[in-house]
Design an enzyme around this catalytic site. Sequence first.
Site, PDB file in Angstrom:
ATOM      1  N   ARG A 206      11.804  -0.842  12.269  1.00 21.71           N
ATOM      2  CA  ARG A 206      10.261  -1.095  13.034  1.00 21.71           C
ATOM      3  C   ARG A 206      10.193  -2.742  13.834  1.00 21.71           C
ATOM      4  O   ARG A 206      10.401  -3.596  13.111  1.00 21.71           O
ATOM      5  CB  ARG A 206       9.188  -1.036  11.814  1.00 21.71           C
ATOM      6  CG  ARG A 206       8.827   0.194  11.214  1.00 21.71           C
ATOM      7  CD  ARG A 206       7.878   0.314  10.098  1.00 21.71           C
ATOM      8  NE  ARG A 206       6.744  -0.454  10.460  1.00 21.71           N
ATOM      9  CZ  ARG A 206       5.690  -0.452   9.432  1.00 21.71           C
ATOM     10  NH1 ARG A 206       5.872   0.215   8.494  1.00 21.71           N
ATOM     11  NH2 ARG A 206       4.673  -1.083   9.652  1.00 21.71           N
TER      12      ARG A 206
ATOM     13  N   LYS B 133       0.901  -1.232   0.319  1.00 24.92           N
ATOM     14  CA  LYS B 133       0.048  -0.028   0.052  1.00 24.92           C
ATOM     15  C   LYS B 133       0.794   1.328  -0.179  1.00 24.92           C
ATOM     16  O   LYS B 133       0.541   2.132  -0.706  1.00 24.92           O
ATOM     17  CB  LYS B 133      -0.970   0.026   1.251  1.00 24.92           C
ATOM     18  CG  LYS B 133      -1.878  -1.271   1.404  1.00 24.92           C
ATOM     19  CD  LYS B 133      -2.815  -1.046   2.467  1.00 24.92           C
ATOM     20  CE  LYS B 133      -2.152  -1.325   3.897  1.00 24.92           C
ATOM     21  NZ  LYS B 133      -1.487  -2.535   4.292  1.00 24.92           N
TER      22      LYS B 133
HETATM   23  P1  B4P Z   1       4.560  -1.715   2.134  1.00 30.62           P
HETATM   24  O1  B4P Z   1       4.021  -0.935   0.823  1.00 30.62           O
HETATM   25  O2  B4P Z   1       5.347  -0.571   2.930  1.00 30.62           O
HETATM   26  O3  B4P Z   1       3.332  -2.086   2.931  1.00 30.62           O
HETATM   27  P2  B4P Z   1       2.098  -1.346   3.717  1.00 30.62           P
HETATM   28  O4  B4P Z   1       1.052  -2.213   2.941  1.00 30.62           O
HETATM   29  O5  B4P Z   1       1.964  -0.267   3.542  1.00 30.62           O
HETATM   30  O6  B4P Z   1       2.208  -1.968   5.113  1.00 30.62           O
HETATM   31  P3  B4P Z   1       1.643  -1.714   6.581  1.00 30.62           P
HETATM   32  O7  B4P Z   1       0.534  -2.669   6.826  1.00 30.62           O
HETATM   33  O8  B4P Z   1       2.931  -2.592   7.407  1.00 30.62           O
HETATM   34  O9  B4P Z   1       1.578  -0.421   7.329  1.00 30.62           O
HETATM   35  P4  B4P Z   1       0.957   0.541   7.970  1.00 30.62           P
HETATM   36  O10 B4P Z   1       1.865   1.503   8.105  1.00 30.62           O
HETATM   37  O11 B4P Z   1      -0.427   0.973   7.368  1.00 30.62           O
HETATM   38  O12 B4P Z   1       5.369  -2.808   1.694  1.00 30.62           O
HETATM   39  C1  B4P Z   1       5.776  -3.876   2.526  1.00 30.62           C
HETATM   40  C2  B4P Z   1       7.313  -4.367   1.806  1.00 30.62           C
HETATM   41  O13 B4P Z   1       6.904  -5.012   0.850  1.00 30.62           O
HETATM   42  C3  B4P Z   1       8.334  -3.100   1.550  1.00 30.62           C
HETATM   43  O14 B4P Z   1       9.376  -3.380   2.128  1.00 30.62           O
HETATM   44  C4  B4P Z   1       8.164  -3.211   0.097  1.00 30.62           C
HETATM   45  O15 B4P Z   1       9.444  -2.702  -0.336  1.00 30.62           O
HETATM   46  C5  B4P Z   1       7.984  -4.524  -0.240  1.00 30.62           C
HETATM   47  N1  B4P Z   1       6.985  -4.561  -1.696  1.00 30.62           N
HETATM   48  C6  B4P Z   1       6.163  -3.700  -2.010  1.00 30.62           C
HETATM   49  N2  B4P Z   1       5.469  -4.029  -3.197  1.00 30.62           N
HETATM   50  C7  B4P Z   1       6.292  -5.041  -3.625  1.00 30.62           C
HETATM   51  C8  B4P Z   1       6.243  -5.879  -4.737  1.00 30.62           C
HETATM   52  N3  B4P Z   1       5.436  -5.785  -5.663  1.00 30.62           N
HETATM   53  N4  B4P Z   1       7.194  -7.132  -4.781  1.00 30.62           N
HETATM   54  C9  B4P Z   1       7.895  -7.415  -3.560  1.00 30.62           C
HETATM   55  N5  B4P Z   1       8.369  -6.507  -2.551  1.00 30.62           N
HETATM   56  C10 B4P Z   1       7.305  -5.465  -2.407  1.00 30.62           C
HETATM   57  O16 B4P Z   1       0.462   0.182   9.346  1.00 30.62           O
HETATM   58  C11 B4P Z   1       1.276  -0.197  10.547  1.00 30.62           C
HETATM   59  C12 B4P Z   1       0.524  -0.402  11.803  1.00 30.62           C
HETATM   60  O17 B4P Z   1       0.167   0.852  12.305  1.00 30.62           O
HETATM   61  C13 B4P Z   1      -0.675  -1.033  11.866  1.00 30.62           C
HETATM   62  O18 B4P Z   1      -0.222  -2.759  12.196  1.00 30.62           O
HETATM   63  C14 B4P Z   1      -1.381  -0.956  13.174  1.00 30.62           C
HETATM   64  O19 B4P Z   1      -0.797  -1.270  14.497  1.00 30.62           O
HETATM   65  C15 B4P Z   1      -1.187   0.796  12.918  1.00 30.62           C
HETATM   66  N6  B4P Z   1      -2.521   1.499  12.046  1.00 30.62           N
HETATM   67  C16 B4P Z   1      -2.334   1.838  10.944  1.00 30.62           C
HETATM   68  N7  B4P Z   1      -3.298   2.474  10.498  1.00 30.62           N
HETATM   69  C17 B4P Z   1      -4.168   2.082  11.315  1.00 30.62           C
HETATM   70  C18 B4P Z   1      -5.773   2.052  11.431  1.00 30.62           C
HETATM   71  N8  B4P Z   1      -6.482   2.620  10.423  1.00 30.62           N
HETATM   72  N9  B4P Z   1      -6.312   1.932  12.604  1.00 30.62           N
HETATM   73  C19 B4P Z   1      -5.875   1.084  13.537  1.00 30.62           C
HETATM   74  N10 B4P Z   1      -4.393   0.994  13.435  1.00 30.62           N
HETATM   75  C20 B4P Z   1      -3.741   1.361  12.585  1.00 30.62           C
END
Ligand code: B4P
Length: 190
Positions: free
Chosen positions: A134, A14
């Site tokens: 993290r 995302k």
């Molecule tokens: P990202 O793109 O960084 O992952 P994300 O889906 O944004 O992640 P996440 O769920 O951890 O984050 P959030 O900050 O929202 O990709 C992950 C990895 O994959 C990276 O290393 C990237 O390079 C790699 N990658 C990406 N695309 C790729 C591909 N095509 N092929 C291979 N590798 C690839 O949440 C963090 C925490 O915050 C939650 O657990 C929760 O505790 C809290 N939180 C956030 N929002 C909340 C809400 N609305 N309500 C309650 N808690 C909340």
Amino acid sequence: MQNIVLFGPPGAGKGTQSEYIIEKYGLLHLSTGDLLRAEIKEGTALGLQAKQNIDKGELVPDAVVIGMIENKVKSNPDAKGFIFDGFPRTVAQAEALDKLLVANNTAISGMVALEVEDEELVKRLLNRGKTSGRADDQDEATIQNRISVYNKETKPVADYYNAQGKFKSINGIGSIEEIFGRIVEAIASF
Ligand code: B4P
């Protein structure tokens, strides 16, 4: 106004795809994960409380994240639209977001969900954990908890938008450019 929700399990890409979406569509990026990590970095009371949830792979309470999003939407009345990244993560958050947008004379255009299987999610997050600093990316049990919280509390949000005819699911496996191409197609269909 174009308001897109980018959806998917932890590590689905995302945050990665949001950067491309902002550049192409000129939308304002609202990532609750980034906003919470900024609060933690500044050592605010909200950040200290959120850190306890995040480090265990739990969700932060709805009222906290809804309040943060409300502030951001209200303080950006001239935005062309928003990309909501990692929000809403519960049905209560989705309902609050709908109300907030109606009050601002706008609405969600659509939700794009990135589909990635669990094994790949764990691999990506452990890999990011080597450099992200993290705590929630470094321990496999915490990552598994994040995935199970997603399945229990967050997945129903997809049904919420599907019922409104605003849901598109795409394959989140492939190169970042390939996946972005699928997202652009999905957005064009809203
Ligand atoms: P990202 O793109 O960084 O992952 P994300 O889906 O944004 O992640 P996440 O769920 O951890 O984050 P959030 O900050 O929202 O990709 C992950 C990895 O994959 C990276 O290393 C990237 O390079 C790699 N990658 C990406 N695309 C790729 C591909 N095509 N092929 C291979 N590798 C690839 O949440 C963090 C925490 O915050 C939650 O657990 C929760 O505790 C809290 N939180 C956030 N929002 C909340 C809400 N609305 N309500 C309650 N808690 C909340």
